[in-house]
Design a protein around this motif. Structure first.
Motif, PDB file in Angstrom:
ATOM      1  N   ILE A  28      13.333 -21.661  13.480  1.00 34.06           N
ATOM      2  CA  ILE A  28      13.355 -22.762  12.511  1.00 34.06           C
ATOM      3  C   ILE A  28      13.088 -22.229  11.110  1.00 34.06           C
ATOM      4  O   ILE A  28      13.770 -22.591  10.150  1.00 34.06           O
ATOM      5  N   ASN A  29      12.108 -21.349  10.990  1.00 25.19           N
ATOM      6  CA  ASN A  29      11.798 -20.778   9.683  1.00 25.19           C
ATOM      7  C   ASN A  29      12.964 -19.965   9.125  1.00 25.19           C
ATOM      8  O   ASN A  29      13.159 -19.914   7.916  1.00 25.19           O
ATOM      9  N   ALA A  30      13.754 -19.346   9.982  1.00 20.03           N
ATOM     10  CA  ALA A  30      14.910 -18.576   9.532  1.00 20.03           C
ATOM     11  C   ALA A  30      15.990 -19.485   8.938  1.00 20.03           C
ATOM     12  O   ALA A  30      16.756 -19.056   8.078  1.00 20.03           O
ATOM     13  N   LEU A  31      16.050 -20.722   9.366  1.00 12.70           N
ATOM     14  CA  LEU A  31      17.030 -21.673   8.838  1.00 12.70           C
ATOM     15  C   LEU A  31      16.611 -22.287   7.499  1.00 12.70           C
ATOM     16  O   LEU A  31      17.446 -22.811   6.760  1.00 12.70           O
ATOM     17  N   GLU A  32      15.341 -22.198   7.197  1.00 11.40           N
ATOM     18  CA  GLU A  32      14.823 -22.860   5.996  1.00 11.40           C
ATOM     19  C   GLU A  32      15.527 -22.449   4.705  1.00 11.40           C
ATOM     20  O   GLU A  32      15.908 -23.320   3.908  1.00 11.40           O
ATOM     21  N   PRO A  33      15.756 -21.157   4.436  1.00 18.03           N
ATOM     22  CA  PRO A  33      16.416 -20.800   3.167  1.00 18.03           C
ATOM     23  C   PRO A  33      17.797 -21.442   3.018  1.00 18.03           C
ATOM     24  O   PRO A  33      18.170 -21.883   1.919  1.00 18.03           O
ATOM     25  N   GLN A  34      18.555 -21.519   4.106  1.00 24.77           N
ATOM     26  CA  GLN A  34      19.883 -22.136   4.048  1.00 24.77           C
ATOM     27  C   GLN A  34      19.777 -23.622   3.720  1.00 24.77           C
ATOM     28  O   GLN A  34      20.552 -24.158   2.920  1.00 24.77           O
ATOM     29  N   LEU A  35      18.830 -24.288   4.350  1.00 22.78           N
ATOM     30  CA  LEU A  35      18.697 -25.730   4.163  1.00 22.78           C
ATOM     31  C   LEU A  35      18.087 -26.075   2.814  1.00 22.78           C
ATOM     32  O   LEU A  35      18.373 -27.130   2.251  1.00 22.78           O
ATOM     33  N   LYS A  36      17.252 -25.200   2.276  1.00 22.69           N
ATOM     34  CA  LYS A  36      16.651 -25.454   0.966  1.00 22.69           C
ATOM     35  C   LYS A  36      17.704 -25.489  -0.132  1.00 22.69           C
ATOM     36  O   LYS A  36      17.527 -26.169  -1.134  1.00 22.69           O
ATOM     37  N   GLU A  37      18.791 -24.762   0.063  1.00 22.16           N
ATOM     38  CA  GLU A  37      19.848 -24.710  -0.944  1.00 22.16           C
ATOM     39  C   GLU A  37      20.675 -25.985  -0.991  1.00 22.16           C
ATOM     40  O   GLU A  37      21.345 -26.249  -1.978  1.00 22.16           O
ATOM     41  N   LEU A  38      20.634 -26.784   0.074  1.00 18.23           N
ATOM     42  CA  LEU A  38      21.430 -28.006   0.134  1.00 18.23           C
ATOM     43  C   LEU A  38      20.784 -29.119  -0.681  1.00 18.23           C
ATOM     44  O   LEU A  38      19.562 -29.269  -0.702  1.00 18.23           O
ATOM     45  N   THR A  39      21.631 -29.912  -1.320  1.00 19.84           N
ATOM     46  CA  THR A  39      21.129 -31.089  -2.035  1.00 19.84           C
ATOM     47  C   THR A  39      20.838 -32.190  -1.014  1.00 19.84           C
ATOM     48  O   THR A  39      21.238 -32.097   0.154  1.00 19.84           O
TER      49      THR A  39
END
Length: 81
Positions: A28-39
């Motif tokens: 889950i933590n590995a997905l965080e950077p990708q999702l943080k970039e989304l509006t």
């Protein structure tokens, strides 16, 4: 007294549950950077996309057991482990 001894050997139910889900934390933590970039709008669109994919896979399946299996399969595709 026996319960405390067993808890020390096997852990409490909460400790066992934490141990069971701990591997998912890294994923889950590995997905965080990708999702943080989304509006916010992109996140809403992603949610709608997931719901549509699930609905499309479940349409036409009447048997509850088959629906559960199909739901599990599509969720595994969307959220790989």
């Amino acid at each position: 007294m026996i319960g405390k001894a067993l808890a020390k050997v096997f852990g409490t139910s909460n400790e066992r549950e934490i141990k069971r889900i701990r591997p998912y934390v890294g994923l889950i933590n590995a997905l965080e950077p990708q999702l943080k970039e989304l509006t916010d709008e992109q996140l809403r669109a992603k949610t709608a996309e997931f719901r549509t994919r699930i609905k499309e896979r479940l349409d036409g399946i009447e048997d509850e057991t088959e629906r559960l299996a199909a739901r599990t399969a599509v969720l595994d595709e969307i959220l790989p482990e």
